[in-house]
Design a protein around this motif. Sequence first.
Motif, PDB file in Angstrom:
ATOM      1  N   LEU A   1     -69.043  -6.877  18.955  1.00 19.81           N
ATOM      2  CA  LEU A   1     -69.754  -7.367  20.023  1.00 19.81           C
ATOM      3  C   LEU A   1     -68.978  -8.358  21.001  1.00 19.81           C
ATOM      4  O   LEU A   1     -69.182  -8.537  22.104  1.00 19.81           O
ATOM      5  CB  LEU A   1     -71.074  -8.193  19.510  1.00 19.81           C
TER       6      LEU A   1
ATOM      7  N   GLN B   1     -68.106  -7.869  25.415  1.00 16.01           N
ATOM      8  CA  GLN B   1     -68.754  -8.636  26.355  1.00 16.01           C
ATOM      9  C   GLN B   1     -68.554  -8.120  27.509  1.00 16.01           C
ATOM     10  O   GLN B   1     -67.510  -7.725  28.029  1.00 16.01           O
ATOM     11  CB  GLN B   1     -68.134 -10.124  26.119  1.00 16.01           C
TER      12      GLN B   1
ATOM     13  N   ALA C   1     -65.905  -8.562  21.469  1.00 14.46           N
ATOM     14  CA  ALA C   1     -64.836  -7.943  22.184  1.00 14.46           C
ATOM     15  C   ALA C   1     -65.445  -6.885  23.558  1.00 14.46           C
ATOM     16  O   ALA C   1     -65.027  -6.736  24.441  1.00 14.46           O
ATOM     17  CB  ALA C   1     -64.235  -6.764  21.219  1.00 14.46           C
TER      18      ALA C   1
ATOM     19  N   VAL D   1     -62.785 -11.298  36.554  1.00 11.10           N
ATOM     20  CA  VAL D   1     -63.527 -11.809  35.328  1.00 11.10           C
ATOM     21  C   VAL D   1     -63.315 -10.552  34.397  1.00 11.10           C
ATOM     22  O   VAL D   1     -63.189 -10.780  33.360  1.00 11.10           O
ATOM     23  CB  VAL D   1     -65.106 -11.990  35.699  1.00 11.10           C
TER      24      VAL D   1
ATOM     25  N   LEU E   1     -58.772  -9.620  20.569  1.00 15.62           N
ATOM     26  CA  LEU E   1     -59.684  -9.630  19.494  1.00 15.62           C
ATOM     27  C   LEU E   1     -59.257  -8.271  18.586  1.00 15.62           C
ATOM     28  O   LEU E   1     -59.398  -8.355  17.208  1.00 15.62           O
ATOM     29  CB  LEU E   1     -61.032  -9.619  19.639  1.00 15.62           C
TER      30      LEU E   1
ATOM     31  N   ALA F   1     -71.438 -21.454  41.023  1.00  9.14           N
ATOM     32  CA  ALA F   1     -73.125 -21.349  41.635  1.00  9.14           C
ATOM     33  C   ALA F   1     -73.428 -22.662  40.428  1.00  9.14           C
ATOM     34  O   ALA F   1     -73.930 -22.310  39.309  1.00  9.14           O
ATOM     35  CB  ALA F   1     -73.515 -20.008  41.117  1.00  9.14           C
TER      36      ALA F   1
ATOM     37  N   LEU G   1     -61.793 -10.637  30.545  1.00  7.44           N
ATOM     38  CA  LEU G   1     -62.502  -9.992  29.348  1.00  7.44           C
ATOM     39  C   LEU G   1     -61.901  -9.017  28.591  1.00  7.44           C
ATOM     40  O   LEU G   1     -61.766  -8.916  27.481  1.00  7.44           O
ATOM     41  CB  LEU G   1     -64.028  -9.577  29.822  1.00  7.44           C
TER      42      LEU G   1
ATOM     43  N   ILE H   1     -68.177 -17.082  39.774  1.00  4.79           N
ATOM     44  CA  ILE H   1     -68.473 -15.586  40.262  1.00  4.79           C
ATOM     45  C   ILE H   1     -67.326 -15.221  41.198  1.00  4.79           C
ATOM     46  O   ILE H   1     -66.883 -15.981  41.983  1.00  4.79           O
ATOM     47  CB  ILE H   1     -69.732 -15.698  41.062  1.00  4.79           C
TER      48      ILE H   1
ATOM     49  N   ALA I   1     -69.679 -12.362  36.803  1.00  2.41           N
ATOM     50  CA  ALA I   1     -69.759 -13.940  36.799  1.00  2.41           C
ATOM     51  C   ALA I   1     -69.525 -14.331  35.091  1.00  2.41           C
ATOM     52  O   ALA I   1     -69.732 -13.413  34.087  1.00  2.41           O
ATOM     53  CB  ALA I   1     -71.213 -14.448  36.930  1.00  2.41           C
ATOM     54  N   LEU I   2     -69.115 -15.536  34.866  1.00  5.09           N
ATOM     55  CA  LEU I   2     -69.085 -16.097  33.559  1.00  5.09           C
ATOM     56  C   LEU I   2     -69.726 -17.509  33.524  1.00  5.09           C
ATOM     57  O   LEU I   2     -69.609 -18.103  34.806  1.00  5.09           O
ATOM     58  CB  LEU I   2     -67.492 -16.136  32.963  1.00  5.09           C
TER      59      LEU I   2
ATOM     60  N   GLY J   1     -68.097  -9.811  42.209  1.00  5.62           N
ATOM     61  CA  GLY J   1     -69.722 -10.299  41.863  1.00  5.62           C
ATOM     62  C   GLY J   1     -70.012 -10.467  40.319  1.00  5.62           C
ATOM     63  O   GLY J   1     -71.056 -10.602  39.842  1.00  5.62           O
TER      64      GLY J   1
ATOM     65  N   ALA K   1     -60.717  -9.023  24.956  1.00  2.00           N
ATOM     66  CA  ALA K   1     -60.894  -7.802  24.076  1.00  2.00           C
ATOM     67  C   ALA K   1     -59.761  -7.426  23.155  1.00  2.00           C
ATOM     68  O   ALA K   1     -59.821  -7.419  22.117  1.00  2.00           O
ATOM     69  CB  ALA K   1     -61.700  -6.859  24.743  1.00  2.00           C
TER      70      ALA K   1
ATOM     71  N   PRO L   1     -69.302  -8.800  31.783  1.00  2.00           N
ATOM     72  CA  PRO L   1     -69.621 -10.107  32.698  1.00  2.00           C
ATOM     73  C   PRO L   1     -71.316 -10.308  32.939  1.00  2.00           C
ATOM     74  O   PRO L   1     -71.928  -9.393  32.694  1.00  2.00           O
ATOM     75  CB  PRO L   1     -68.916  -9.738  34.167  1.00  2.00           C
ATOM     76  N   HIS L   2     -71.469 -11.605  33.150  1.00  3.36           N
ATOM     77  CA  HIS L   2     -72.932 -11.965  33.579  1.00  3.36           C
ATOM     78  C   HIS L   2     -73.115 -11.419  34.955  1.00  3.36           C
ATOM     79  O   HIS L   2     -72.152 -11.095  35.706  1.00  3.36           O
ATOM     80  CB  HIS L   2     -73.233 -13.581  33.352  1.00  3.36           C
ATOM     81  N   ALA L   3     -74.377 -11.407  35.199  1.00  5.08           N
ATOM     82  CA  ALA L   3     -74.686 -11.183  36.586  1.00  5.08           C
ATOM     83  C   ALA L   3     -74.633 -12.106  37.564  1.00  5.08           C
ATOM     84  O   ALA L   3     -74.855 -13.425  37.029  1.00  5.08           O
ATOM     85  CB  ALA L   3     -76.237 -10.605  36.647  1.00  5.08           C
ATOM     86  N   ALA L   4     -74.295 -11.957  38.815  1.00  8.29           N
ATOM     87  CA  ALA L   4     -74.171 -12.884  39.629  1.00  8.29           C
ATOM     88  C   ALA L   4     -75.464 -13.580  39.940  1.00  8.29           C
ATOM     89  O   ALA L   4     -76.440 -12.994  40.112  1.00  8.29           O
ATOM     90  CB  ALA L   4     -73.297 -12.447  40.819  1.00  8.29           C
ATOM     91  N   SER L   5     -75.597 -14.883  40.181  1.00  7.46           N
ATOM     92  CA  SER L   5     -76.771 -15.591  40.985  1.00  7.46           C
ATOM     93  C   SER L   5     -76.509 -16.026  42.114  1.00  7.46           C
ATOM     94  O   SER L   5     -75.275 -15.749  42.830  1.00  7.46           O
ATOM     95  CB  SER L   5     -76.999 -16.880  39.917  1.00  7.46           C
ATOM     96  N   ALA L   6     -77.390 -16.382  42.956  1.00  4.30           N
ATOM     97  CA  ALA L   6     -77.408 -16.837  44.289  1.00  4.30           C
ATOM     98  C   ALA L   6     -76.071 -17.911  44.412  1.00  4.30           C
ATOM     99  O   ALA L   6     -76.279 -18.614  43.684  1.00  4.30           O
ATOM    100  CB  ALA L   6     -78.346 -17.368  45.067  1.00  4.30           C
ATOM    101  N   LEU L   7     -75.354 -17.853  45.386  1.00  2.00           N
ATOM    102  CA  LEU L   7     -74.075 -18.720  45.737  1.00  2.00           C
ATOM    103  C   LEU L   7     -74.635 -19.854  46.751  1.00  2.00           C
ATOM    104  O   LEU L   7     -75.157 -19.107  47.781  1.00  2.00           O
ATOM    105  CB  LEU L   7     -73.060 -18.107  46.288  1.00  2.00           C
ATOM    106  N   PRO L   8     -74.458 -20.959  46.751  1.00  2.00           N
ATOM    107  CA  PRO L   8     -74.476 -21.764  47.863  1.00  2.00           C
ATOM    108  C   PRO L   8     -73.692 -21.571  48.939  1.00  2.00           C
ATOM    109  O   PRO L   8     -72.596 -21.180  48.837  1.00  2.00           O
ATOM    110  CB  PRO L   8     -74.454 -23.429  47.031  1.00  2.00           C
TER     111      PRO L   8
ATOM    112  N   LYS M   1     -69.898  -8.489  14.667  1.00  2.00           N
ATOM    113  CA  LYS M   1     -69.655  -9.845  15.324  1.00  2.00           C
ATOM    114  C   LYS M   1     -68.368  -9.712  16.304  1.00  2.00           C
ATOM    115  O   LYS M   1     -68.283  -9.871  17.519  1.00  2.00           O
ATOM    116  CB  LYS M   1     -69.585 -11.163  14.442  1.00  2.00           C
ATOM    117  N   VAL M   2     -67.226  -8.876  15.797  1.00  2.00           N
ATOM    118  CA  VAL M   2     -66.181  -9.133  16.458  1.00  2.00           C
ATOM    119  C   VAL M   2     -66.039  -8.031  17.505  1.00  2.00           C
ATOM    120  O   VAL M   2     -65.810  -7.833  18.622  1.00  2.00           O
ATOM    121  CB  VAL M   2     -64.774  -8.526  15.464  1.00  2.00           C
TER     122      VAL M   2
ATOM    123  N   LEU N   1     -72.494 -21.015  36.683  1.00  2.00           N
ATOM    124  CA  LEU N   1     -71.556 -19.858  36.596  1.00  2.00           C
ATOM    125  C   LEU N   1     -70.420 -19.795  37.578  1.00  2.00           C
ATOM    126  O   LEU N   1     -70.428 -20.749  38.735  1.00  2.00           O
ATOM    127  CB  LEU N   1     -72.584 -18.639  37.013  1.00  2.00           C
TER     128      LEU N   1
END
Lengths: 444, 543
Positions: B53, B57, B55, A351, A362, A381, A355, A391, A397-398, A395, A359, B59-66, B50-51, A389
């Motif tokens: 921000l 970016q 660039a 991930v 851009l 997920a 990114l 992942i 995620a997107l 760890g 970047a 990653p999102h935080a992980a959430s619980a995985l099944p 905008k550009v 998400l």
Amino acid sequence: MVQRMQLAVEQINALAPDAGSAAAGKKLADKRHWQNLGQSPLAVWGECQGSALYQVKVDVAAFAYNCTCPSRKLPCKHVLGLLLLTAQSASDVVAGEAPEWVTAWLNKRAATARTKEAKQQDMAARPVDAAAQAKRAERRHATVSEGVEQLDLWLCDLIRGGLAELEVKPPSFWEDQARRLIDAQAKGLATRVKRIGEIPGSAGNWPRKLLGEIGRMALLTHAFRGLEKLDADLQSDVRQLIGWTIDKDDLAAKGDKIADEWLVLGQTVDEEDRMRVQRSWLLGRKTRRSALVLHFAAGPGAPGFSDSIPPATAFEGELIYYPSAAPQRAMIHARRQDLGAIKRPPPATTVNEHLRIAAEALARQPWHELLLAVLKNVRIAPREKDSWLVIDERGDALPLARSPHWTLLALAGGHAADIAGVWDGEALLPQGLFVDDQYRWIGG
Amino acid sequence: MDEILQIALVGTGKKSAESAPAANSAEELVTLAAVERTEKKLLLRAGASKVYLAAGQLPHAASALPEPARSEDRPVCSSRAVEVFRDLYASAGAEPDLLLEALRLLDECGFVLPPVLLPVAMDQARGEIRKAVLPVIGERGRWLAGFNDDWQWVRNAASGVTAADRLPENADQLWLEGNSGTRRQLLENARRIDPARGRQWLASVWSAEKADQRLAFIAMLATGVSDEDIPFLEEALMDRSGNVRAKAADLLARLPNSGLAQRMRQRGAAMLHYTPPKKRGTLAGAVGAILGKKQDVGQLEVTPPKTFDKEWAKDAIEEKPPAGIGERAHWLKQVLQRVPPSHWAERFGASHVELIAAATASDYDQPLLEAWSEAAFQAPEADWISSLWDWWFTHPVKKPEANQLRIQWLSRMLAEMPAAEAEERILRLVTDESLGKSLPTAELAAALPRPWNAKIGKALLSWLRNEAKTALDSQRPGYGDWLQVLDTAGKCLPAECLPEALVGWPESTGDDYASRFVNQQLHHFQTTITLRRRFRELLQSSS
């Protein structure tokens, strides 16, 4: 040796221009309707009894087809029927020597290809009428400059009055401005204005999004004003974004040809500006370069896309990229060999790596919008209310755009897999995954 | 970007952007540049931000995985079958039979569905298709179902809400808290495994449930109904809803020890008097037989009550008849349909054949035989059903509504009969030409259990070939019957008959509308047969 493309039934159905053709094709996939069926290493052919006897032929090396029926839809139901018949009951399509009407067509195609190549070489060698060309270019530049000047004033007016009042503006407010830009030969800017016009009142934090997009457009007009100061590649980007087109033959003659094993990982069809745009996303196995091939077709129900690039297949061939500071759009110059289904995992990133690549794109070209992403070993997920998400092993995620994705989840089964998708800066629209030793496309 | 966003919203006409500090280094660069108009400068700052921000970016935080799905016990079927199943699912609305056949075959061959088909399979709402897909949904299917509320029905099956041999552990809780569909399935299952528990559940919530729910639930008491249910049913006999009362009465009628059953028998006994036929001497009998005289039938005197006894209303008997039937006939029917007909055979010491013959000769023959048909159906009593079928069969009526009723009875009973009896009768139907056209073979063929067995299949194929030839020769397709049977046959012919089903059909080169229509139907039939052969072949070969 040229290897023939084996198409699976799913892929043949995906070629159909609409559901009606797909259904009609299925009905014709029955040898009752056909005479003189046959195949050779180069082609598959047959004669189909409709209101007349139609001659249908498919060039399997180049993946081109032809039918003598008057239908304007491509591929027509006869071609689809022949392909399905060959896929489902190959024993009905006997190997043999091609009849005259098939070889004549193949020869004609080869001749056309040769003429085209010769023309391209000609064009590359031709002395240009420099003066006339320069004059035309100057005139166009002047027209666009006026349009851009007017657009800038219009944008400044918007900001002076404030974004808040834009929510109540009628569609004609935006359409009028777009039309002025089309008159100024700046079609790219016109499309941008129309898209921006859809933001006020849309979901979420629309004022923020609106300001961002208007801001980006302002960067574009500013860049245009100072065009000479930019690097050649970035100049090319700005011109394309504003509305200049690149001549395909010119590109074919002058552009760099990149040879590789190209994997077709994704394909989407969108309605834009009363046209249908097919975006095919390719990835080169050795160069690891991604490419976007665009095809256009006029509105729904009209002839389908003339070149077929079936997803979840690979081919050895050459692409030519359109000039850009962050090259992405490409055209297929030649397909040397069709390799069929993708049985080895595609090159993939984490991930974070993705990114970073986004970047960088851009940084090179600030108006970059979509990017092909192939994420290594990610798990899905599913979530009840939010976007799902993906992942990765670290760890990170997107979010997945347009959740839920049941087919994707069913195929992954909760195990880690390489997933390909189109990243738009905020979310990933999944296109397929590599599972059970094969890449599977899950559809537009 | 937020600072300049505030300014942009109200407009630079009202608020100046000059003072707003740069939010990041990209904006800063712009503030340092020379730009003529302040509005343009603000826009450039916004664009640069905008550009920047985008660039930057993260990653999102992980959430619980099944947990991943378990691996399958059974192999996945061939991927070539995927397209076939997709087509079958797409046409399942109009023609579910082919899909059912394919799913059952998949189960027989010991496969599970490929994962790519799971979403469409689980979206399918039809009950019988759901039932057929459960054995082949696999571990992957059960796992996937856990993520989508719409697919609860799969989980119900897995957890024992509808499983065959055990109830889920939290069954009591599910009964009280589950949704309507879950509760109905749970009750049905409970009545098979532990009927008393099912009844207790029902009793505990009875007064609180709405009428249509009560009706659905009480119908399920039919499974595993026994004398233990009598007290509850007698309570239900006094329910506010007429439909619920009627259903309670039907169930009580099946329990000979219940008060209602006994009362009905008494009331019935008051209405029927049977006199057996005179026993002829052997000589007279022989002469009679030579002369072709019919066997003497006994006499059945039918006397429905002249007035309505109010007490009867307590047993869910309605006083007012519906349109088209007289009062006395209506009361007669309501009583007699709640007495199993074998009771009369026992009481009068006569066989069901004799009683039916006697009833035919009596007044009130129609309502009596209708009542006995319903009673035979409810009980159920196989020998009565078969003989009553024969009666319906040999008594054509002219009025279309009455004939419609007759056909309904014939279909219902045919479906209820043991297979051998049903086949015998269908064979009779297609081979006896004297019957004329009063009986649509189509409805009856449709009522046969599916798939047909080979003998019936062959017989009907023969008959169809003849019909087709007649139609084409006479240039009149006879738009009815045989074409419908042809359509049904396409789906119901058993596997053994499929190869021969493609051959032996008459061909016509006629250009008239009728011939073309027949050819079209024949072609459709052959397409169906070919499709079935194809998927049978695909599914039976390994992956």
